[in-house]
Design an enzyme around this catalytic site. Structure first.
Site, PDB file in Angstrom:
ATOM      1  N   GLU A  20      44.537  47.943  28.735  1.00 26.51           N
ATOM      2  CA  GLU A  20      45.228  48.991  29.504  1.00 26.51           C
ATOM      3  C   GLU A  20      46.274  49.690  28.646  1.00 26.51           C
ATOM      4  OE1 GLU A  20      45.500  50.783  31.994  1.00 26.51           O
ATOM      5  OE2 GLU A  20      44.592  49.911  33.784  1.00 26.51           O
ATOM      6  N   ASN A 110      52.459  48.357  37.068  1.00 28.90           N
ATOM      7  CA  ASN A 110      51.109  48.686  36.617  1.00 28.90           C
ATOM      8  C   ASN A 110      51.221  49.746  35.522  1.00 28.90           C
ATOM      9  OD1 ASN A 110      48.367  48.030  36.768  1.00 28.90           O
ATOM     10  ND2 ASN A 110      47.915  49.862  37.962  1.00 28.90           N
ATOM     11  N   ASP A 215      41.638  55.487  37.514  1.00 35.04           N
ATOM     12  CA  ASP A 215      42.558  54.530  36.898  1.00 35.04           C
ATOM     13  C   ASP A 215      43.560  55.316  36.050  1.00 35.04           C
ATOM     14  OD1 ASP A 215      43.703  52.204  35.623  1.00 35.04           O
ATOM     15  OD2 ASP A 215      41.853  51.122  36.011  1.00 35.04           O
TER      16      ASP A 215
END
Length: 316
Positions: A20, A110, A215
Site C-alpha cells: 500500500e 488507512n 482503493d
C-alpha cells in the site's frame, strides 16, 4: 489516452500482506511503500536498483498503513490509530508518537497524503473481522495534521477511508465500502474542506460488477483520477467532471491497492498478497508485487509531497 503502455513487474511478490501507500521521492529517485500487516516500510532506489525494508512495528496484530517522508528528516508512518515519526539516529531507528486519534474506538489509519503545502491528511477506518467486514461501519474519519503538529477532524462517517488527492481547489477522498469517490471544495488557507458531493460512483460505471472497489488513487496534471481497483484487477483512469471511465490498465493480479506517479509520467502500482485467498490456498502469481507502468505518453502526474512540518530530533 495512451495505448502503447507496458506493465512490468518491478518487485515480485515483495509485500507479504497488503502492499500500500506508494510515494515517489524524485530527488533521490526512491519509491516508498508499506506492507501493511507485517509492519514493514519498503524502499526501492532506482539509481542502484536496491530494495530494502524497515520494520517499524513487530507487535502482532498491528498495521502500518502509510509512509510519508518528512522534509526535516525521517518519515511519518500510520501505525494503528497513531501517527508516528520515525528517524535514524546513530544507525538506529527511533520512533515517536506524534498524535493518537479516537483511542476508545476500534479504528486504525488507512490511506494518507500531504497537500501541496505539506500538511498531512489521513483517513481512518474500523478494524476488519475479515476482508471488508468491519467491526464498526462508518466509524472512519478524515484528519488533518498541520505543520505545527496540531490535528483536527475534517469529516467523518466513512467505512473504509481510502484514496485521496487534489486538483486545483478540489479535494478527492474515497470510501471503498460505499464504492464512492467524493469531491470537496478545498480551502488551502483555512486547511478545511466543504461541500461534499459524489464525483465517482462505481455502481453507476459500465460493467461495474467487474470493477471491485476503489482503493488508492493518483491525480494527473489534467485532473483525471487514476484509481486502483481492489478485487478488480485494474487501474481505472476516470474523469471526475463527467463521472466516466476514460481508459483502464489491466493488471495481472486481482487486488490492486494504490498507485502514484513517478518522475517521467510512469505509474507505480502496489498490490495485495493474501487478501481474499481462502485458507490453505496460495495467492495468485505476482500477488503482492509492485508494478511499473511505462509508455503513458502525454500523461503528466502530480508529484508526491513530503510532510513539511518542523519535527525536532527524537529523544530517547
Amino acid at each position: 489516452m495512451p495505448s502503447n503502455y507496458t506493465v512490468n513487474c518491478l518487485l515480485d511478490s515483495v509485500a507479504k500482506t497488503v502492499g500500500e501507500g506508494p510515494f515517489w521521492e524524485p530527488v533521490t529517485k526512491t519509491l516508498y511503500f508499506v506492507s501493511a500487516f507485517d509492519g514493514a516500510v519498503h524502499l526501492w532506489s532506482e539509481p542502484n536498483n536496491y530494495h530494502s525494508t524497515i520494520q517499524v512495528t513487530e507487535k502482532q496484530g498491528s498495521c502500518v498503513s502509510f509512509v510519508i517522508p518528512c522534509q526535516s528528516g525521517g518519515f511519518l508512518a500510520g501505525i494503528n490509530n497513531t501517527i508516528v515519526h520515525c528517524d535514524w539516529q546513530a544507525g538506529e531507528l527511533k520512533r515517536r508518537v506524534l498524535r493518537e486519534v479516537d483511542p476508545q474506538e476500534p479504528i486504525r489509519f488507512n490511506d494518507a497524503k500531504c497537500d501541496p503545502a505539506g500538511r498531512l491528511l489521513a483517513g481512518t477506518m474500523s478494524w476488519e473481522k475479515e476482508a471488508a467486514v468491519l467491526m464498526k461501519p462508518e466509524a472512519g474519519s478524515l484528519f488533518g495534521l498541520d505543520l505545527d503538529g496540531s490535528i483536527k477532524r475534517l469529516d467523518t462517517g466513512f467505512s473504509i477511508s481510502n484514496g485521496l488527492g487534489w486538483h486545483g481547489n478540489t479535494f478527492y477522498f474515497t470510501d471503498s465500502l460505499a464504492r464512492v469517490i467524493y469531491a470537496y471544495d478545498w480551502d488551502a488557507e483555512g486547511f478545511s474542506i466543504s461541500n461534499r458531493r459524489v464525483a465517482i460512483d462505481f455502481a453507476k460505471l459500465p460493467e461495474q460488477e467487474k470493477l471491485g472497489v476503489p482503493d488508492g488513487l493518483a491525480v494527473d496534471a489534467d485532473g483525471r483520477l487514476w484509481v486502483a481497483c481492489f478485487f478488480g484487477s485494474r487501474v481505472l483512469c476516470l474523469d471526475p467532471q463527467s463521472g466516466q471511465v476514460v481508459s483502464q490498465i489491466p493488471m495481472p493480479v486481482p487486488n490492486v491497492t494504490s498507485c502514484c506517479f513517478g518522475s517521467d509520467g510512469e505509474l507505480f502500482v502496489t498490490t495485495a498478497n493474501h487478501w481474499g485467498v481462502r485458507e490453505g490456498e496460495q495467492p495468485p502469481p505476482q500477488a503482492g508485487s509492485v508494478f511499473r507502468v511505462t509508455g503513458l505518453d502525454g500523461i503528466r502526474g502530480t508529484p508526491s509531497v513530503m510532510y513539511k512540518g518542523s519535527l525536532p530530533p527524537i529523544s530517547d
